[in-house]
Design an enzyme around this catalytic site. Structure first.
Site, mmCIF file in Angstrom:
data_model
loop_
_atom_site.group_PDB
_atom_site.id
_atom_site.type_symbol
_atom_site.label_atom_id
_atom_site.label_comp_id
_atom_site.label_asym_id
_atom_site.label_seq_id
_atom_site.Cartn_x
_atom_site.Cartn_y
_atom_site.Cartn_z
ATOM 1 N N GLU A 1 45.951 -10.725 28.604
ATOM 2 C CA GLU A 1 45.002 -10.203 29.584
ATOM 3 C C GLU A 1 43.624 -10.739 29.251
ATOM 4 O O GLU A 1 43.261 -10.878 28.072
ATOM 5 C CB GLU A 1 44.971 -8.664 29.559
ATOM 6 C CG GLU A 1 43.893 -8.110 30.487
ATOM 7 C CD GLU A 1 43.999 -6.624 30.772
ATOM 8 O OE1 GLU A 1 44.672 -5.916 30.000
ATOM 9 O OE2 GLU A 1 43.396 -6.183 31.766
ATOM 10 N N CYS B 1 45.035 -4.028 33.274
ATOM 11 C CA CYS B 1 44.194 -3.428 34.322
ATOM 12 C C CYS B 1 43.448 -4.479 35.130
ATOM 13 O O CYS B 1 42.971 -4.178 36.228
ATOM 14 C CB CYS B 1 43.198 -2.467 33.695
ATOM 15 S SG CYS B 1 43.962 -1.011 32.988
ATOM 16 N N ASN C 1 50.489 -2.721 37.867
ATOM 17 C CA ASN C 1 50.373 -2.682 36.405
ATOM 18 C C ASN C 1 50.711 -1.291 35.893
ATOM 19 O O ASN C 1 51.870 -0.948 35.764
ATOM 20 C CB ASN C 1 48.975 -3.118 35.964
ATOM 21 C CG ASN C 1 48.756 -2.905 34.470
ATOM 22 O OD1 ASN C 1 49.632 -3.250 33.682
ATOM 23 N ND2 ASN C 1 47.640 -2.320 34.086
ATOM 24 N N GLU C 2 49.694 -0.490 35.678
ATOM 25 C CA GLU C 2 49.919 0.816 35.054
ATOM 26 C C GLU C 2 49.718 1.896 36.116
ATOM 27 O O GLU C 2 48.856 2.740 35.987
ATOM 28 C CB GLU C 2 48.913 0.974 33.924
ATOM 29 C CG GLU C 2 49.403 1.695 32.727
ATOM 30 C CD GLU C 2 48.383 1.629 31.602
ATOM 31 O OE1 GLU C 2 47.181 1.815 31.845
ATOM 32 O OE2 GLU C 2 48.805 1.394 30.451
#
Ligand code: AHR
Length: 667
Positions: free
Chosen positions: A49, A254, A385-386
């Site tokens: 990331e 993120c 993603n999350e």
């Protein structure tokens, strides 16, 4: 029951230890004759990331920050230099109508005979190496001039100087601007540095009187990974390649979601000419008040084509994660109305075509035009993603239906939220299992104790449900996102213990990756991280060596390893997994002793005719739980290899306190 026994045993052994009495050897059996599940070739991978200056200022080897003046403050990172007030001017121009992707450029005008120009500070300075060749380039458009550069037809030139913070010049170049006024042209010049400096700056002086428009400044070392012009920092990629990762997940994290939807990652804006890739603020720029990084932007010089290329270079399966119409739920939590999801879904479909389509397809043709006619063999993709909540499920259903209809062979990674338990996790876990999801992405940023206590987490998971991707994990020496978190040996050892549980359950857990991957020592926002670097050097943390030992000793088939007929999941502070490597005909045993006293182990291998006289023994340990590696001591905690002896079908071995070891035995 086991837990109760374990506490009694612990007390007993502690008592013996305090009395100076050595305990009986612990007998451990490796059941070579009872092969279990196959271990996925992509079991141990990496999570990339752009956080902590992992891309710009890190892996992407560009040395000039804010090269096209598109940061919110157009001259951030740049300083003007003049001798007297009237020497020259810098004007920031914006031509968004002609060039919407890269609207700003500067007009540099020189009126006098005094030196006049500007300097770029790089990403916390520029790491310059003696003897290395540097390639400078810039787009220029002369506006007017009333001088002539001696010995040339030209009116203007740029004089380049690499300077150390104390003013020493360690590299010079000169770019004669030959083009006539009016048209943009890219000019390049290369020069060699005479000294090494970790925090140099590039000075650019205009020679001759006149005015010139300038954009897309660039300075790259010759030696990038695979010597690619405009490529990646070779030492950082080497650390990744040395892990032999089974997959690489990109571009996050993120960052995929963005603080809001306008700030989300859009892969189509990251491919093609770098001049056309629109710079965007990095979401980590303002995420943490305690670690503000106002100069953190994304140039996308490392974009999706480069990610796929990197995956191919290091032999890792590509695992892109795409935005599913939801911004980060820790920030704005913006969502796209269900009826407006089409462009997001189209991005996913087009990405598969970009990676795998042949040259007759629109996106396959673009990949070919970018220099890669062969497909990238994309097999899986993350949707979101999350994310969490019913809003995720609603969007995921639509995404999954569209992707599966067109590309049933692509396996989809789904989020079960940011935590490994709790209401959000339970809801997603139950719902996604009912929906027959392919792969569930579990995240755990927890204290070392959590990892020790969860070594058996997957022993009772449904063998017929979705497979598990342990997509982000790292033991935290302090609270999650606390800036005092350190990559301590205690954390790394707990991860190793936990990872024996992942390996034992390789039928359920098919992929795992530590997160985050990279951090610049002067530009980080989040700690702990697997690999730390400055502008010239990089080092692997103790966690890195744990990851590397697992990945380099992956094996192909799990075999049971037991103590008193039970898998070793913390009894006597011992954790273990074992496997066969079919390619090399070796048994690989991984053992963790998380206690503060050493243990004598008798390993018996069932189902073999006998063992060779010796085996390879690799030990990773440290004398203090808080031990870490650093730029000054990069290998303080690193593996040590030796040979140990086998007798008949057994190995008697002392396993040191607080130790992770790997034994390889040829059979
Ligand atoms: O790894 C850092 C962050 O942790 C990731 O971006 C996110 O997915 C998680 O919350």
């Amino acid at each position: 029951m086991i837990k109760g026994n374990r506490q009694i045993q612990l007390l007993f052994y502690s008592f013996l230890f305090l009395c100076g009495v050595s305990a009986q050897p612990i007998s451990v059996t490796v059941h070579v004759d009872k092969p279990g599940p196959a271990i996925s070739p992509s079991m141990w991978g990496i999570f990339f990331e752009d956080i902590n200056m992992a891309a710009d200022g890190g892996l992407y080897a560009e040395l000039i920050k804010n090269r096209s003046f598109e940061f919110n403050s157009p001259l951030m990172g740049w300083t003007e230099h003049r001798t007297a007030a009237g020497d020259g001017t810098i004007l920031v121009l914006n031509q968004s109508a002609e060039n919407a992707n890269n609207p700003r450029f500067i007009r540099l005008t020189h009126f006098s005979d005094n030196p006049y120009g500007l300097s770029n500070e790089g990403f916390r300075g520029m790491g310059i190496k003696a003897g290395e060749t540097y390639h400078f380039s810039v787009w220029g458009r002369p506006v007017w001039s009333d001088s002539a550069i001696p010995g040339t037809e030209a009116a203007l030139a740029l004089r380049l100087e690499l300077r150390t913070p104390d003013g020493q010049v360690i590299g010079t170049g000169r770019l004669v601007l030959n083009q006539p006024p009016g048209g943009w042209e890219r000019d390049t010049v290369s020069f060699t540095a005479t000294a090494t400096a970790p925090k140099a700056q590039l000075y650019i002086f205009i020679e001759g009187r006149g005015s010139i428009d300038l954009d897309m400044f660039s300075l790259f070392p010759q030696h990038t990974w695979n010597q690619r012009p405009g490529g990646l920092r070779a030492d950082l990629v080497q650390l990744l390649a040395d892990m032999h990762p089974g997959f690489i997940r990109f571009p996050g994290g993120c960052i995929v979601e963005g603080r809001d939807l306008s700030n989300r990652y859009q892969w189509k804006k990251t491919i093609g000419r770098i001049e056309d890739r629109t710079v965007m603020i990095n979401r980590w720029n303002t995420e943490f008040a305690h670690r503000l990084t106002p100069d953190y932007f994304q140039s996308f010089g490392l974009g999706f084509f480069e990610y796929f290329q990197l995956a191919e270079d290091i032999g890792a399966e590509p695992l892109p994660i795409l935005n599913c119409g939801m911004a980060c739920q820790f920030n704005t939590a913006e969502v796209v109305p269900l009826g407006d999801l089409d462009p997001y879904i189209q991005d996913a479909l087009d990405l598969i075509e970009f990676a795998n389509g042949d040259q007759t397809t629109k996106w396959g043709a673009l990949r070919t035009a970018l220099g890669h006619p062969a497909p990238f063999h994309l097999k899986m993709m993350g949707v979101g993603n999350e994310q969490w909540g019913p809003q995720y499920i609603e969007r995921l259903r639509i995404f999954s239906a569209a992707i599966k209809t067109r590309y049933p062979e692509i396996r989809l990674v789904n989020s079960v939220g940011p935590d490994p338990s709790g209401e959000r996790f339970d809801f997603l876990n139950d719902t996604l299992r009912a929906l027959h999801a392919d792969i569930l992405d579990e995240h755990y940023y927890r204290k070392p104790d959590w990892f020790l206590q969860n070594a058996a987490r997957y022993d009772h998971y449904d063998r017929n449900g979705p497979t598990i991707f342990a997509g982000e994990y790292a033991a935290q020496s302090d609270k999650t996102v606390s800036p005092t978190n350190r990559n301590t040996w205690e954390c790394a050892l707990a991860e190793a213990a936990f990872m024996t549980g992942l390996e034992r359950n390789a039928d359920v857990v098919r992929m795992a990756s530590y997160a985050p991957l990279f951090a610049h020592v002067d530009g980080w926002q989040w700690t702990p991280d697997l690999i730390w670097f400055d502008n010239l050097h990089a080092y692997g943390t103790p966690d890195y060596y744990v990851q590397k030992l697992f990945a380099n000793n992956r094996g192909s088939t799990v075999i049971p390893i037991t103590h008193m007929d039970q898998p070793l999941t913390g009894q006597d502070s011992l954790y273990a997994s074992a496997c066969i490597d079919n390619a090399t005909s070796e048994i690989i045993i991984k053992l963790v002793n998380s206690s503060s006293y050493s243990k004598d182990i008798i390993l018996r291998l069932d189902g073999v005719r006998g063992l060779p006289p010796t085996a390879k023994f690799t030990v990773l340990t440290a004398t203090r739980p808080e031990a870490t590696n650093s730029l000054d001591s990069p290998m303080a905690v690193s593996p040590v290899n030796s040979t140990i002896y086998c007798k008949g079908k057994t190995i008697a071995q002392n396993i040191g306190a607080s130790t992770f070891c790997v034994i390889r035995i040829k059979i």
